[in-house]
Design a protein around this motif. Structure first.
Motif, PDB file in Angstrom:
ATOM      1  N   UNK A  89       0.788  -1.220   0.079  1.00 46.04           N
ATOM      2  CA  UNK A  89      -0.045  -0.018   0.004  1.00 46.04           C
ATOM      3  C   UNK A  89       1.109   1.274  -0.156  1.00 46.04           C
ATOM      4  N   UNK A  90       2.073   1.287   0.891  1.00 47.70           N
ATOM      5  CA  UNK A  90       2.978   2.503   0.844  1.00 47.70           C
ATOM      6  C   UNK A  90       3.561   2.640  -0.590  1.00 47.70           C
ATOM      7  N   UNK A  91       3.928   1.499  -1.045  1.00 46.19           N
ATOM      8  CA  UNK A  91       4.719   1.485  -2.647  1.00 46.19           C
ATOM      9  C   UNK A  91       3.375   2.195  -3.353  1.00 46.19           C
ATOM     10  N   UNK A  92       2.463   1.974  -3.379  1.00 39.48           N
ATOM     11  CA  UNK A  92       1.288   2.486  -4.410  1.00 39.48           C
ATOM     12  C   UNK A  92       1.362   3.860  -3.999  1.00 39.48           C
ATOM     13  N   UNK A 152       2.533   9.649  -5.892  1.00 38.84           N
ATOM     14  CA  UNK A 152       3.049  10.785  -5.201  1.00 38.84           C
ATOM     15  C   UNK A 152       2.326  11.458  -4.138  1.00 38.84           C
ATOM     16  N   UNK A 153       1.773  10.817  -3.251  1.00 45.52           N
ATOM     17  CA  UNK A 153       1.158  10.966  -2.025  1.00 45.52           C
ATOM     18  C   UNK A 153       1.951  11.774  -1.275  1.00 45.52           C
ATOM     19  N   UNK A 154       1.657  12.443  -0.264  1.00 50.22           N
ATOM     20  CA  UNK A 154       2.563  13.310   0.665  1.00 50.22           C
ATOM     21  C   UNK A 154       2.882  12.195   1.712  1.00 50.22           C
ATOM     22  N   UNK A 183       1.529   8.829   3.277  1.00 47.60           N
ATOM     23  CA  UNK A 183       2.153   7.374   3.234  1.00 47.60           C
ATOM     24  C   UNK A 183       2.369   6.860   4.582  1.00 47.60           C
ATOM     25  N   UNK A 184       2.912   7.640   5.669  1.00 46.55           N
ATOM     26  CA  UNK A 184       3.111   7.453   6.773  1.00 46.55           C
ATOM     27  C   UNK A 184       1.788   7.026   7.686  1.00 46.55           C
ATOM     28  N   UNK A 185       0.771   7.462   7.558  1.00 51.12           N
ATOM     29  CA  UNK A 185      -0.569   7.091   7.797  1.00 51.12           C
ATOM     30  C   UNK A 185      -1.018   5.799   7.460  1.00 51.12           C
TER      31      UNK A 185
END
Length: 170
Positions: A135-138, A143-145, A149-151
């Motif tokens: 999920x973090x990779x996608x 180009x999410x903030x 990504x940390x959330x």
């Protein structure tokens, strides 16, 4: 002295070989194109398939009795495209549901111009648990903030579509 020069020569040759053997391979950019009505990516999606597109609600009910469904067609609007290679999209259907789509065997990619276009997908679908790392990779690809990504801290059960073909429609 002769031994030292042999070691130095061997070291030089080894270092040179390693230096030149490391290629800087860049990933290909998404295909160019305007994603016009009638354009398709992967296998062509025929008119019969376009007319057989089902809703996500019907799809979800099918996935309750089986883990995977083949030969499924779904229609919707592309809401996001992988900006690196065009190797995935997200699709929002007419009933407001949205899901993640990958291209089968990475056999084809789509242009970023597909974002905002209406398409029909044909392929297979399954309900899957997606890991936090994936999920973090996608999210990075999209180009999410960093905060977004940390959330991401728990896996997500979702519908995953594996597209054989994508066709731009009205």
């Amino acid at each position: 002295m002769k031994r030292l020069s042999i070691y130095a020569f061997t070291l030089f040759i080894s270092f040179s070989t390693l230096s030149f053997s490391q290629e800087n391979v860049e990933k290909p950019a998404p295909p160019a194109g305007n994603a016009l009505i009638g354009d398709y990516y992967g296998t062509d999606v025929s008119g019969d398939v376009v007319n057989k597109a089902i809703s996500v609600k019907k799809l979800e009910s099918e996935l309750k009795s089986t883990k995977r469904a083949e030969g499924v067609a779904v229609k919707g609007e592309v809401t996001n495209v992988c900006e690196k290679r065009g190797c995935w999209i997200t699709l929002k259907t007419e009933d407001g549901s949205s899901f993640f789509v990958k291209m089968k065997d990475y056999a084809f990619f789509v242009p970023t111009a597909l974002k905002g276009k209406n398409v029909v997908l044909e392929g297979s679908v399954e309900k899957k648990v997606t890991s936090v790392d994936e999920l973090k990779h996608y999210a990075k690809d999209a180009k999410k903030s960093k905060a977004e990504i940390d959330a991401i801290n728990s896996p997500k059960e979702e519908i995953r579509f594996l597209a054989n073909g994508i066709k731009v429609v009205n």
